[in-house]
Write an enzyme that holds these catalytic residues in place. Structure first.
Site, PDB file in Angstrom:
ATOM      1  N   ARG A  51      -3.123  26.695   0.706  1.00  0.00           N
ATOM      2  CA  ARG A  51      -3.513  25.618   1.629  1.00  0.00           C
ATOM      3  C   ARG A  51      -5.033  25.479   1.629  1.00  0.00           C
ATOM      4  NH1 ARG A  51      -4.247  26.978   6.611  1.00  0.00           N
ATOM      5  NH2 ARG A  51      -2.365  28.223   6.791  1.00  0.00           N
ATOM      6  N   TYR A  83      -5.022  -2.454   6.384  1.00  0.00           N
ATOM      7  CA  TYR A  83      -3.682  -1.970   6.082  1.00  0.00           C
ATOM      8  C   TYR A  83      -2.975  -1.665   7.414  1.00  0.00           C
ATOM      9  CZ  TYR A  83       0.030   1.218   4.831  1.00  0.00           C
ATOM     10  OH  TYR A  83       1.250   1.824   4.730  1.00  0.00           O
ATOM     11  N   ASP A 122     -12.472   2.193   3.325  1.00  0.00           N
ATOM     12  CA  ASP A 122     -11.233   2.371   2.569  1.00  0.00           C
ATOM     13  C   ASP A 122     -11.412   1.601   1.255  1.00  0.00           C
ATOM     14  OD1 ASP A 122      -8.699   2.199   1.428  1.00  0.00           O
ATOM     15  OD2 ASP A 122      -7.683   2.218   3.367  1.00  0.00           O
ATOM     16  N   LYS A 152      -2.222   4.692  -5.072  1.00  0.00           N
ATOM     17  CA  LYS A 152      -2.384   3.365  -5.649  1.00  0.00           C
ATOM     18  C   LYS A 152      -3.076   3.441  -7.019  1.00  0.00           C
ATOM     19  CE  LYS A 152      -0.302   2.185  -1.958  1.00  0.00           C
ATOM     20  NZ  LYS A 152      -0.810   2.736  -0.756  1.00  0.00           N
TER      21      LYS A 152
HETATM   22  C1  LIG Z   1      -5.628  -0.019   1.690  1.00  0.00           C
HETATM   23  C2  LIG Z   1      -4.695   1.111   2.023  1.00  0.00           C
HETATM   24  N1  LIG Z   1      -5.170   2.185   2.653  1.00  0.00           N
HETATM   25  C3  LIG Z   1      -4.356   3.224   2.987  1.00  0.00           C
HETATM   26  C4  LIG Z   1      -3.009   3.212   2.702  1.00  0.00           C
HETATM   27  C5  LIG Z   1      -2.131   4.379   3.098  1.00  0.00           C
HETATM   28  O1  LIG Z   1      -1.888   5.215   2.003  1.00  0.00           O
HETATM   29  P1  LIG Z   1      -0.551   6.095   1.807  1.00  0.00           P
HETATM   30  O2  LIG Z   1       0.595   5.157   1.715  1.00  0.00           O
HETATM   31  O3  LIG Z   1      -0.830   6.840   0.529  1.00  0.00           O
HETATM   32  O4  LIG Z   1      -0.450   7.014   2.978  1.00  0.00           O
HETATM   33  C6  LIG Z   1      -2.480   2.120   2.029  1.00  0.00           C
HETATM   34  C7  LIG Z   1      -1.030   2.081   1.698  1.00  0.00           C
HETATM   35  O5  LIG Z   1      -0.482   1.082   1.332  1.00  0.00           O
HETATM   36  C8  LIG Z   1      -3.343   1.027   1.683  1.00  0.00           C
HETATM   37  O6  LIG Z   1      -2.877  -0.062   1.053  1.00  0.00           O
END
Ligand SMILES: Cc1ncc(COP(=O)(O)O)c(C=O)c1O
Length: 379
Positions: free
Chosen positions: A46, A98, A170, A195
């Site tokens: 961990r 998101y 982000d 992604k």
């Molecule tokens: C722009 C963005 N940030 C964060 C996330 C969250 O990521 P995760 O699905 O890997 O937890 C997503 C998921 O679609 C996203 O599109």
């Protein structure tokens, strides 16, 4: 080294024991110690894992950060940033993000005494006005998901620094190949590695990259103390994906440019949202802070029924959540990724019931256009 060289080599030495060119998957939960207090820098998985460390060093190099911390999902990476806050702190954040991030803020963190103000971060005066004396964090996405609103990262960084707050960005949609928020002044960059960084739709993960010494120290503590760490195989899948990030992103970008132009000329559609289109309101600003436009496009079909008809007919564009993989996907933000955002909030950002989002993959663009052509023929 150049970006493509770093993508392949940064953080990765041939294995010292065998010479293996590829970083092995260290599938272990613990490490033997030579004697009390003497070990090779790895005690418990961990806390440290060599495969994870290679990924973290690689992503820190690509984002131009001091350190990176990998997590078990994009949401746990965003949560780790939230652990930098305390009860009574305030966050200024983009009004178009998101949906899962909004859900974390509204349905989890407000219960712990953290306050949020949602603002159009492309409007600097409004963003500055949303700050309070207790504001500790400015959290932004650019371009936003899914209506591609572009915010000025240099100006947001200057504002956050002037007010003694952190700027976290982000950067999932752009990846460090196209946009490097830390170089523009942000303190933290966060990704869903699920992604583009992984790029093959075969794992879920996240990462936070930090250039802020106090945050770096705390994030290291939080990663171990909270424990939302990714397994070594998932880290290895991202490491492998990142090696081809530059070639994949070039192709996503080229395919999306062609498709966005085609959609913009389609007589049956309303607005097409893609920052690469010259009439996109954030086009010039985006070009000043990023070197490409990415593979995400949204378009308005006019109504839920029309949107549903397009989704039903699409073949090559698979109906699915997520984005950033080699294969093309199509989705309906109002009922899928952004279902947790209230309708009035959705409508403020152009996220109508007829909005359709596509993640343009790296297939042959002629096949993608042909699929959209037959899917949109119902309009
Ligand atoms: C722009 C963005 N940030 C964060 C996330 C969250 O990521 P995760 O699905 O890997 O937890 C997503 C998921 O679609 C996203 O599109």
């Amino acid at each position: 080294m150049g970006f493509s060289t770093d993508a392949i080599h940064a953080g990765q030495e041939p294995d010292p024991t065998t010479g293996a060119v590829t970083v092995p998957i260290y599938q272990t939960s613990t490490y033997v110690q030579e004697e009390l207090g003497r070990h090779k820098g790895f005690e418990y998985a961990r806390t440290q894992n060599p495969t994870r460390l290679a990924l973290e060093r690689n992503l820190a190099a690509l984002e131009g950060g001091a350190r990176a911390f990998a997590f078990s999902s994009g949401m746990s990476a965003i949560s780790a940033i939230c652990y930098l806050l305390r009860a009574g702190d305030h966050v200024v954040t983009s009004f178009n993000m998101y949906g899962g991030t909004v859900r974390l803020f509204e349905k989890v963190l407000t219960g712990y005494g953290v306050g949020f103000t949602y603002v159009d971060t492309s409007d600097l005066a409004a963003t500055a006005a949303a700050f309070r004396p207790t504001t500790r964090l400015l959290f932004a996405e650019t371009p936003t998901n899914p209506t591609m609103i572009v915010s000025d990262l240099r100006a947001l960084a200057a504002l956050a620094r002037e007010r003694g707050a952190l700027l976290a960005v982000d950067n999932t949609f752009m990846t460090p190949y196209f946009q490097r928020p830390l170089a523009l002044g942000a303190h933290l960059a966060v990704h869903s590695t699920t992604k583009y960084l992984n790029g093959h739709s075969d794992m879920v993960g996240g990462v936070v990259v930090s250039n802020d010494p106090a945050s770096t120290e705390r994030l290291q503590f939080v990663q171990n103390a909270v424990g939302a760490v990714p397994g070594p195989f998932d880290c290895w899948l991202v490491l492998r994906g990142v090696k081809t990030l530059p070639v994949r992103m070039e192709r996503h970008n080229r395919n999306a440019m062609e498709i966005a132009g085609w959609l913009a000329r389609h007589p049956g559609l309303g607005r097409v949202y893609y920052p690469g289109l010259p009439d996109h309101p954030g086009h010039a600003l985006h070009k000043s802070q990023a070197s490409g436009f990415g593979g995400m496009i949204a378009f308005d079909t006019g109504s839920l029924e029309r949107g549903a008809a397009v989704l039903r007919r699409a073949r090559l564009f698979a109906l699915a959540e997520s984005l950033g993989g080699v294969e093309s996907l199509i989705s309906h933000p109002a009922t899928m990724t952004h279902a947790s955002v209230p309708r009035e909030e959705r409508e403020k950002i152009g996220l109508t019931d007829g909005l359709v989002r596509i993640s343009v993959g790296i297939e042959d663009v002629e096949d993608l256009v042909a699929d959209l052509e037959q899917a949109l023929s119902v309009l």
